[in-house]
Design a protein around this motif. Structure first.
Motif, mmCIF file in Angstrom:
data_model
loop_
_atom_site.group_PDB
_atom_site.id
_atom_site.type_symbol
_atom_site.label_atom_id
_atom_site.label_comp_id
_atom_site.label_asym_id
_atom_site.label_seq_id
_atom_site.Cartn_x
_atom_site.Cartn_y
_atom_site.Cartn_z
ATOM 1 N N LEU A 11 89.468 -29.356 86.435
ATOM 2 C CA LEU A 11 88.494 -30.393 86.782
ATOM 3 C C LEU A 11 88.575 -30.630 88.285
ATOM 4 C CD1 LEU A 11 86.517 -32.732 86.291
ATOM 5 C CD2 LEU A 11 88.500 -34.169 85.705
ATOM 6 N N VAL A 12 87.461 -30.433 88.974
ATOM 7 C CA VAL A 12 87.409 -30.640 90.423
ATOM 8 C C VAL A 12 86.562 -31.880 90.688
ATOM 9 C CG1 VAL A 12 86.868 -29.629 92.664
ATOM 10 C CG2 VAL A 12 87.519 -28.137 90.752
ATOM 11 N N VAL A 13 87.149 -32.848 91.385
ATOM 12 C CA VAL A 13 86.449 -34.106 91.659
ATOM 13 C C VAL A 13 86.283 -34.266 93.156
ATOM 14 C CG1 VAL A 13 86.381 -36.571 91.202
ATOM 15 C CG2 VAL A 13 87.627 -35.065 89.636
ATOM 16 N N ASP A 14 85.024 -34.306 93.597
ATOM 17 C CA ASP A 14 84.717 -34.445 95.031
ATOM 18 C C ASP A 14 83.312 -35.006 95.152
ATOM 19 O OD1 ASP A 14 84.085 -33.886 97.850
ATOM 20 O OD2 ASP A 14 85.848 -32.578 97.810
ATOM 21 N N ASP A 15 83.097 -35.910 96.095
ATOM 22 C CA ASP A 15 81.756 -36.482 96.258
ATOM 23 C C ASP A 15 80.827 -35.560 97.045
ATOM 24 O OD1 ASP A 15 83.317 -36.928 98.541
ATOM 25 O OD2 ASP A 15 82.096 -38.636 99.169
ATOM 26 N N ASP A 16 81.361 -34.467 97.545
ATOM 27 C CA ASP A 16 80.566 -33.485 98.282
ATOM 28 C C ASP A 16 80.109 -32.395 97.310
ATOM 29 O OD1 ASP A 16 79.554 -31.458 99.882
ATOM 30 O OD2 ASP A 16 81.020 -31.776 101.481
ATOM 31 N N VAL A 17 78.828 -32.372 97.001
ATOM 32 C CA VAL A 17 78.283 -31.412 96.039
ATOM 33 C C VAL A 17 78.466 -29.979 96.520
ATOM 34 C CG1 VAL A 17 76.183 -30.641 94.848
ATOM 35 C CG2 VAL A 17 76.591 -33.079 95.192
ATOM 36 N N LEU A 18 78.356 -29.761 97.826
ATOM 37 C CA LEU A 18 78.539 -28.411 98.362
ATOM 38 C C LEU A 18 79.966 -27.919 98.125
ATOM 39 C CD1 LEU A 18 76.568 -28.590 101.742
ATOM 40 C CD2 LEU A 18 75.847 -27.578 99.558
ATOM 41 N N MET A 19 80.939 -28.818 98.249
ATOM 42 C CA MET A 19 82.325 -28.460 97.991
ATOM 43 C C MET A 19 82.514 -28.084 96.523
ATOM 44 S SD MET A 19 84.271 -28.559 100.700
ATOM 45 C CE MET A 19 85.904 -28.755 99.992
ATOM 46 N N LEU A 20 81.865 -28.834 95.625
ATOM 47 C CA LEU A 20 81.966 -28.537 94.198
ATOM 48 C C LEU A 20 81.334 -27.187 93.866
ATOM 49 C CD1 LEU A 20 81.156 -32.013 92.602
ATOM 50 C CD2 LEU A 20 83.393 -30.963 92.967
ATOM 51 N N THR A 21 80.215 -26.899 94.507
ATOM 52 C CA THR A 21 79.531 -25.619 94.281
ATOM 53 C C THR A 21 80.410 -24.463 94.742
ATOM 54 O OG1 THR A 21 77.359 -26.649 94.582
ATOM 55 C CG2 THR A 21 77.478 -24.250 94.821
ATOM 56 N N ALA A 22 81.027 -24.637 95.914
ATOM 57 C CA ALA A 22 81.899 -23.591 96.452
ATOM 58 C C ALA A 22 83.123 -23.400 95.558
ATOM 59 C CB ALA A 22 82.334 -23.952 97.868
ATOM 60 N N ALA A 23 83.705 -24.510 95.062
ATOM 61 C CA ALA A 23 84.879 -24.425 94.197
ATOM 62 C C ALA A 23 84.540 -23.715 92.888
ATOM 63 C CB ALA A 23 85.419 -25.824 93.919
ATOM 64 N N THR A 24 83.385 -24.049 92.322
ATOM 65 C CA THR A 24 82.958 -23.421 91.076
ATOM 66 C C THR A 24 82.766 -21.924 91.258
ATOM 67 O OG1 THR A 24 81.850 -25.456 90.371
ATOM 68 C CG2 THR A 24 81.192 -23.399 89.283
ATOM 69 N N ARG A 25 82.114 -21.554 92.336
ATOM 70 C CA ARG A 25 81.859 -20.136 92.606
ATOM 71 C C ARG A 25 83.179 -19.370 92.776
ATOM 72 N NH1 ARG A 25 79.080 -20.756 96.966
ATOM 73 N NH2 ARG A 25 77.099 -21.003 95.876
ATOM 74 N N LYS A 26 84.163 -20.021 93.399
ATOM 75 C CA LYS A 26 85.429 -19.364 93.694
ATOM 76 C C LYS A 26 86.320 -19.223 92.456
ATOM 77 C CE LYS A 26 88.266 -17.692 96.839
ATOM 78 N NZ LYS A 26 87.921 -16.510 97.651
ATOM 79 N N LEU A 27 86.260 -20.207 91.559
ATOM 80 C CA LEU A 27 87.208 -20.249 90.444
ATOM 81 C C LEU A 27 86.652 -19.781 89.106
ATOM 82 C CD1 LEU A 27 88.830 -23.748 91.169
ATOM 83 C CD2 LEU A 27 89.715 -21.493 91.821
ATOM 84 N N ARG A 28 85.326 -19.691 88.974
ATOM 85 C CA ARG A 28 84.745 -19.481 87.644
ATOM 86 C C ARG A 28 85.080 -18.128 87.021
ATOM 87 N NH1 ARG A 28 78.442 -19.410 89.629
ATOM 88 N NH2 ARG A 28 78.512 -17.460 90.851
ATOM 89 N N SER A 29 85.489 -17.163 87.821
ATOM 90 C CA SER A 29 85.821 -15.848 87.258
ATOM 91 C C SER A 29 87.168 -15.856 86.532
ATOM 92 C CB SER A 29 85.843 -14.778 88.356
ATOM 93 O OG SER A 29 86.863 -15.067 89.315
ATOM 94 N N THR A 30 88.009 -16.831 86.837
ATOM 95 C CA THR A 30 89.348 -16.881 86.231
ATOM 96 C C THR A 30 89.638 -18.180 85.486
ATOM 97 O OG1 THR A 30 90.209 -17.661 88.370
ATOM 98 C CG2 THR A 30 90.380 -15.304 87.908
#
Length: 200
Positions: A11-30
């Protein structure tokens, strides 16, 4: 010996939507990646999903990430919560640890590295053994005392000092008002309680 952990859902919690998008893209493969931009959504998601690790930003708009960390740990004591911040300091580390964070990392650190350390049971702060709150507070007190001494020496050189500056008194005041412990001759930490002000 470090204990390996199986980290599947993050679970990634951040008020910056761009940060959440980047985190999802980076981690979703694993990993299974869940995201939230505020405390309310984060708590709802954590209650309804088997979250292994929560990565919580220190500042969530007008909300405090530390309060969310405390709430998540109260709801799920076994949950690993990591505080992520652009404003790292000894005070932030102490507060985050008291709130229940397992680790405190800078935002510049890749989340893949953070999760990899968790999986092998290691910490960002020492990479071998996590510091206790007392150890962090003692380190902070030493920094305060060194700064007091530096100011005393600087003011003495410039001759601009108007009021005598007592470094020991300043350190004692810091201990009394902040509850920071004092190590005795055995190396143990004795906590100082809040300073009381007597009234007539």
């Amino acid at each position: 010996m470090a204990t390996r952990r199986d980290v599947r859902t993050v679970l990634v919690v951040d008020d910056d939507v761009l940060m959440l998008t980047a985190a999802t893209r980076k981690l979703r493969s694993t990993h299974v990646v869940l995201t939230a931009t505020n405390s309310t959504d984060a708590q709802r998601i954590a209650r309804g999903n088997p979250v292994d690790v929560a990565l919580v930003d220190l500042r969530l708009g007008d909300e405090s990430g530390l309060e969310l960390i405390s709430t998540l740990k109260a709801q799920q004591p076994g949950l690993i919560v990591v505080c992520v911040s652009s404003f790292l300091s000894t005070g932030v580390v102490v507060d985050a640890m008291k709130a229940g964070a397992s680790d405190v990392v800078p935002k510049t650190e890749p989340l893949t590295d953070v999760l990899a350390r968790i999986q092998v049971g290691r910490s960002h702060r020492t990479h071998e053994k996590a510091m206790s709150v007392d150890d962090v507070e003692w380190d902070h007190l030493q920094r305060v005392l060194r700064e007091c001494v530096r100011r005393e020496q600087a003011e003495g050189r410039t001759g601009s000092r108007h009021v005598p500056f007592d470094a020991s008194a300043q350190a004692s005041e810091a201990r009394a008002t902040s509850g920071i412990g004092v190590r005795n001759h055995h190396g143990a930490v004795a906590k100082a309680g809040p300073k009381r002000v007597m009234s007539d």
